[in-house]
Design a protein around this motif. Sequence first.
Motif, PDB file in Angstrom:
ATOM      1  N   ALA A  87       1.093  -1.190   0.135  1.00 39.29           N
ATOM      2  CA  ALA A  87       0.000  -0.009   0.017  1.00 39.29           C
ATOM      3  C   ALA A  87       0.736   1.240  -0.064  1.00 39.29           C
ATOM      4  O   ALA A  87       0.664   2.287  -0.692  1.00 39.29           O
ATOM      5  N   ARG A  88       1.810   1.243   0.796  1.00 38.63           N
ATOM      6  CA  ARG A  88       2.922   2.227   0.638  1.00 38.63           C
ATOM      7  C   ARG A  88       3.603   2.525  -0.482  1.00 38.63           C
ATOM      8  O   ARG A  88       3.414   3.678  -1.043  1.00 38.63           O
ATOM      9  N   LYS A  89       3.771   1.673  -1.187  1.00 39.43           N
ATOM     10  CA  LYS A  89       4.525   1.564  -2.387  1.00 39.43           C
ATOM     11  C   LYS A  89       3.580   2.388  -3.384  1.00 39.43           C
ATOM     12  O   LYS A  89       3.803   3.033  -4.540  1.00 39.43           O
ATOM     13  N   LEU A  90       2.341   1.847  -3.407  1.00 41.83           N
ATOM     14  CA  LEU A  90       1.226   2.293  -4.280  1.00 41.83           C
ATOM     15  C   LEU A  90       0.857   3.537  -4.121  1.00 41.83           C
ATOM     16  O   LEU A  90       0.707   4.463  -5.222  1.00 41.83           O
ATOM     17  N   LEU A  91       0.923   4.129  -2.823  1.00 42.12           N
ATOM     18  CA  LEU A  91       0.610   5.537  -2.651  1.00 42.12           C
ATOM     19  C   LEU A  91       1.938   6.556  -3.039  1.00 42.12           C
ATOM     20  O   LEU A  91       1.534   7.442  -3.965  1.00 42.12           O
TER      21      LEU A  91
END
Length: 203
Positions: free
Chosen positions: A75-79
């Motif tokens: 999720a952090r990478k996606l953000l």
Amino acid sequence: MNGKPQLVLDLAGVLVSNFSSTFWPAIFGESGLSFQRIREQFDEVRKDLWTGKLREGDFWIWLCNRIKWVNREEARKLLIQSLEPLPAIHSLGQWSQIADIHVLSNHCKEWLEPILDQIEPHTKSITISNQVGLSKPDIQIYHHVAQYFDDYGASHPMVLYIDDQEKNLIPAIKLGWNTLLADNKHQWLHQVEPILSGIRCEK
């Protein structure tokens, strides 16, 4: 004093894309939750996140506790990937020749590092809300940025402030700054240099 105007730029919606339109649908897409409900949940912690009261790491704990299927690292990478450069970022070099550039953003610095690497060479100062414990439209964060102006303390400094949210322009107007609302079709880009030239001539 170098005589240059001071150009203050918001980040999300001005230099880079807002993550909300891509990140939240990707996270909640299969949950059946409406986009409005998604925003309501984030709004519960937004102010604390932007002012640093909620640390970036604790935000992911909050999210994962609520949405059990979320993988924190993915999720952090996606953000971070959702923060894409907007056309204005390519004008920074040119604008920096005629103005001192300052960035003022409600955001988490931890998510912005790749973008800041591109922006920093062209800027005189970068103020990220979660690093200073203040967020727009609190007028104190505008005062914080103003301390970096060469003519800090002047009653009518040569300042142009650009943001994509009208509510954030109000404190700047109270300080006597010139303001420009950034539209999502980027037509505002054509107005920057004429305004900077105009306020420089007024001095």
